[in-house]
Motif scaffolding. Structure first.
Motif, PDB file in Angstrom:
ATOM      1  N   THR A  69       0.819  -1.132   0.105  1.00 46.44           N
ATOM      2  CA  THR A  69       0.071   0.114  -0.156  1.00 46.44           C
ATOM      3  C   THR A  69       0.644   1.201  -0.094  1.00 46.44           C
ATOM      4  O   THR A  69       0.492   2.321  -0.790  1.00 46.44           O
ATOM      5  CB  THR A  69      -0.948   0.046   1.327  1.00 46.44           C
ATOM      6  N   GLU A  72       2.635   1.917  -3.356  1.00 41.77           N
ATOM      7  CA  GLU A  72       1.746   2.259  -4.341  1.00 41.77           C
ATOM      8  C   GLU A  72       1.415   3.654  -4.096  1.00 41.77           C
ATOM      9  O   GLU A  72       1.551   4.775  -5.060  1.00 41.77           O
ATOM     10  CB  GLU A  72       0.416   1.625  -4.432  1.00 41.77           C
ATOM     11  N   GLN A  76       2.467   6.835  -6.681  1.00 44.74           N
ATOM     12  CA  GLN A  76       1.640   7.882  -7.148  1.00 44.74           C
ATOM     13  C   GLN A  76       2.059   9.245  -6.780  1.00 44.74           C
ATOM     14  O   GLN A  76       1.932  10.277  -7.721  1.00 44.74           O
ATOM     15  CB  GLN A  76       0.235   7.938  -6.698  1.00 44.74           C
ATOM     16  N   CYS A 228     -16.014   2.340 -12.310  1.00 46.43           N
ATOM     17  CA  CYS A 228     -15.585   1.809 -11.024  1.00 46.43           C
ATOM     18  C   CYS A 228     -16.996   1.503 -10.279  1.00 46.43           C
ATOM     19  O   CYS A 228     -17.947   1.927 -10.632  1.00 46.43           O
ATOM     20  CB  CYS A 228     -14.612   2.829 -10.520  1.00 46.43           C
ATOM     21  N   PRO A 232     -14.498   0.378  -2.856  1.00 46.06           N
ATOM     22  CA  PRO A 232     -13.466  -0.599  -3.385  1.00 46.06           C
ATOM     23  C   PRO A 232     -13.626  -2.036  -2.295  1.00 46.06           C
ATOM     24  O   PRO A 232     -14.300  -1.905  -1.205  1.00 46.06           O
ATOM     25  CB  PRO A 232     -12.144  -0.243  -2.575  1.00 46.06           C
ATOM     26  N   LYS A 490      -8.914   0.686 -15.043  1.00 48.16           N
ATOM     27  CA  LYS A 490      -7.929   1.197 -14.077  1.00 48.16           C
ATOM     28  C   LYS A 490      -8.099   0.744 -12.436  1.00 48.16           C
ATOM     29  O   LYS A 490      -9.321   0.875 -12.356  1.00 48.16           O
ATOM     30  CB  LYS A 490      -7.893   2.641 -14.113  1.00 48.16           C
ATOM     31  N   ASP A 491      -7.222   0.469 -12.010  1.00 47.11           N
ATOM     32  CA  ASP A 491      -7.347  -0.036 -10.554  1.00 47.11           C
ATOM     33  C   ASP A 491      -8.264  -1.282 -10.449  1.00 47.11           C
ATOM     34  O   ASP A 491      -9.170  -1.184  -9.536  1.00 47.11           O
ATOM     35  CB  ASP A 491      -8.066   1.042  -9.644  1.00 47.11           C
ATOM     36  N   TYR A 492      -8.344  -2.092 -11.239  1.00 45.74           N
ATOM     37  CA  TYR A 492      -9.338  -3.263 -11.294  1.00 45.74           C
ATOM     38  C   TYR A 492      -9.151  -4.031 -10.072  1.00 45.74           C
ATOM     39  O   TYR A 492      -9.827  -4.679  -9.844  1.00 45.74           O
ATOM     40  CB  TYR A 492      -8.869  -4.197 -12.517  1.00 45.74           C
ATOM     41  N   GLU A 493      -8.049  -4.001  -9.486  1.00 47.44           N
ATOM     42  CA  GLU A 493      -7.616  -4.946  -8.331  1.00 47.44           C
ATOM     43  C   GLU A 493      -8.545  -4.300  -7.077  1.00 47.44           C
ATOM     44  O   GLU A 493      -8.947  -5.502  -6.315  1.00 47.44           O
ATOM     45  CB  GLU A 493      -6.357  -4.626  -7.650  1.00 47.44           C
ATOM     46  N   GLN A 494      -9.016  -2.881  -7.068  1.00 45.86           N
ATOM     47  CA  GLN A 494      -9.814  -2.492  -6.120  1.00 45.86           C
ATOM     48  C   GLN A 494     -11.223  -3.027  -6.371  1.00 45.86           C
ATOM     49  O   GLN A 494     -12.262  -2.922  -5.450  1.00 45.86           O
ATOM     50  CB  GLN A 494      -9.643  -0.996  -5.794  1.00 45.86           C
ATOM     51  N   TRP A 495     -11.600  -3.169  -7.637  1.00 48.71           N
ATOM     52  CA  TRP A 495     -13.090  -3.707  -7.932  1.00 48.71           C
ATOM     53  C   TRP A 495     -13.251  -4.968  -8.048  1.00 48.71           C
ATOM     54  O   TRP A 495     -13.898  -5.569  -9.072  1.00 48.71           O
ATOM     55  CB  TRP A 495     -13.329  -2.833  -9.097  1.00 48.71           C
TER      56      TRP A 495
END
Length: 600
Positions: A69, A72, A76, A228, A232, A490-495
């Motif tokens: 975490t 990342e 950013q 999205c 999450p 984008k950010d598919y790991e969160q979804w």
């Protein structure tokens, strides 16, 4: 990666689903543990060691999560502030990262000490054990606690815990919706950890390549839907499946309730709709005069149905309640889809889709095989596609799916088996697709091999590729790409690892709301709460909906009645097909003017 092999290594038993998978026979283990007081003392020491290693594992996992975490966030911030001087926030992140790495190093040292203690325990037990037990335990000296740190800083434990409960083969029926058991949670056959880690590295590289290209079938289709979810996915690292399963050894796991956090905010009916993400392949087939080339597009469509599962091994869909429905009308793709849960024991989901170019339908049920470290899901049912332009009627089976590392480590999914595609109205050609099962000696996974053959068995087209990436027709030196998976959002790991198509399935706007029956999945409160991040509310609603279903079933049983599906009927071959009323009722008089069952 950190590997913690089990302490046991008794005579091994090979499982049918994977000749290379070896697990300890519970009966033999029990014989040793009942042998003498010395054996009992040895077992106690083993249990103590296990609990220590288990505790250290979860501490390491938490530390790794913190590192990931913070890394990342730091990445950013550096990207946004590359041209400016380091801010206080960046300095803080760097300090936090350094602290987390130091904590991880300390934990590694603790693990080394545990390894040393385990060797002492083994030596002590060997000195006191009976001759037979000494003989068996001498085989263990080469299986100490091994730790390895991967270049990608990923943690996984694949071989811990599982020998401490009965991992004998258990054939399970599909889970009932009222108990919400993990239908998809895992499958069978254990691959060596070294292979798994190499494969993960290869898959990450493939993922980056996939993001750089666009699906041929998706060109020109620009979705204006959400990209999205409202919230999450929750952190499930604090949920120990081991604690859940060890208290249910020898029981039917379909009766074991799982926490709602292990679900994803989609259900099985919506999963069936996901198989139409690449419906453009059917449109292409409907405009291809050559029957052999049409079969190639049908084969690509059959393969594409598995692509969305690649990032979804960590969660399971909600199980629909009896009478639950779902519809998906996609004007951009030109099809109308609807589905219904038609049976409860065993659970059967039926669906139907139509467009000007094709018709698609299937009913699916599942059988589960739980193996301890993994679970195998065997689908039962046939998928049908018709192309009216050529009067074709294609039919094919589904392959077996398997989720590995169900208890610990990073879960990953594979599909293996053989798909046979036949044209029931024309025997000019048929297709055979093989989803290759991962092996110790083969670093490649997720591979597909296949052929389109004429009626005599002569190969006309050769197919190859990977089910989560692409499918090619031809030879390795000269081939054409028939299908390529769409890039992940984008950010598919969160979804929950959802594709863009999956992100849109549970979306509910004002225009759609007025057209849907009250039984549509999008109105289901527990699933909606999970999507919005309200875990406590989702769990409460889930239990309430399950209780309502039990009460409805009790009323039917007391009155000697059976549930009658609204939009599907049984055909002569016992499969479920559309009765042709859903779209008609949707138009006139409209579901809002009809009496609909109260499911939640």
């Amino acid at each position: 990666s950190l590997q913690v092999p089990s302490v046991f290594s008794a005579p091994m038993r090979l499982h049918a689903s994977n000749p290379n998978l070896s697990t300890i026979d519970f009966v033999e283990e029990k014989n040793y543990s009942d042998g003498s007081e010395t054996s009992s003392e040895f077992t106690k020491m083993q249990e103590d060691l296990f609990h220590i290693a288990h505790k250290v594992y979860f501490t390491l996992k938490s530390a790794f999560s913190t590192i990931s975490t913070e890394r990342e966030k730091l990445k950013q911030m550096l990207e946004h502030d590359a041209s400016s001087s380091p801010s206080a926030q960046i300095v803080g992140l760097k300090n936090a990262l350094t602290s987390a790495i130091a904590q991880n190093t300390d934990l590694k040292d603790r693990l080394r000490r545990i390894h040393a203690e385990s060797m002492i325990l083994d030596s002590a037990s060997n000195a006191k054990s009976s001759p037979d037990l000494v003989k068996e335990n001498s085989r263990e000296e080469s299986r100490g606690l091994v730790h390895q740190i991967s270049n990608e800083s990923r943690l996984s434990i694949a071989d811990s815990l599982t020998e401490f409960f009965d991992a004998q083969e258990v054939l399970l029926s599909a889970s009932s919706s009222e108990n919400e058991v993990s239908d998809d949670d895992s499958y069978v056959s254990d691959i060596s950890d070294n292979v798994s880690e190499d494969n993960l590295s290869n898959d990450m590289e493939n993922e980056r390549q996939t993001l750089d290209c666009i699906s041929e079938s998706g060109i020109g289709c620009h979705s204006k839907r959400r990209t999205c979810l409202p919230a999450p996915c929750p952190n499930t690292s604090n949920i120990s499946l081991w604690n859940i399963l060890r208290n249910n050894i020898g029981k039917d796991l379909s009766k074991v309730a799982m926490p709602v956090e292990l679900n994803e905010p989609l259900n099985t009916l919506q999963r069936l709709c996901e198989e139409l993400e690449y419906s453009e392949l059917l449109d292409k087939a409907a405009h291809t005069p050559n029957p052999f080339e049409r079969m190639v597009y049908i084969a690509a469509f059959a393969v594409s149905a598995y692509a969305s599962s690649y990032y979804r091994a960590g969660s399971k869909p909600f199980n629909p309640v009896l009478g639950e429905t779902y519809e998906c009308v996609r004007e951009d793709k030109g099809f109308q889809f609807f589905a219904e849960q038609v049976l409860h024991h065993p659970p059967i989901s039926a669906c139907h889709a139509e467009s000007v170019n094709f018709a698609f339908w299937q009913d699916v049920r599942w059988k589960n095989k739980f193996w301890g470290k993994s679970m195998e899901i065997v689908p039962v049912g046939t998928t049908h596609v018709t192309l009216p332009a050529f009067k074709d009627h294609f039919a094919w089976n589904k392959v077996t799916s398997c989720i590995h590392n169900i208890l610990s480590g990073q879960r990953w999914i594979e599909h293996y088996g053989e798909i046979i595609i036949k044209n029931l109205n024309d025997d000019t050609c048929y297709c055979k697709l093989t989803f290759v099962k991962a092996k110790y000696w083969n670093p490649n996974v997720h591979e597909i091999e296949g052929s389109v053959m004429d009626k005599t068995g002569k190969v006309v087209h050769r197919l190859f590729g990977k089910w989560h990436e692409s499918l090619y027709c031809g030879t390795t030196s000269s081939s054409n790409c028939v299908w390529r998976a769409n890039p992940m959002p984008k950010d598919y790991e969160q979804w929950y690892g959802f594709t863009q198509f999956a992100l849109e399935l549970n979306e509910l706007d004002l225009q759609t709301r007025s057209l849907l029956p009250s039984t549509d999945t999008r109105f289901r409160p527990d699933q909606r709460f999970l999507e919005e991040g309200n875990i406590e509310g989702a769990e409460m609603q889930k239990q309430r909906i399950e209780q309502l279903q039990r009460e409805r079933r009790k009323v039917l049983e007391e009155n000697n009645l059976e549930h009658q599906p609204r939009f599907f009927r049984k055909s002569k071959d016992d499969s479920w097909v559309s009765n042709g009323t859903y779209m008609d009722l949707r138009k006139e008089p409209g579901f809002s003017k009809l009496d609909n069952p109260v499911l939640w």
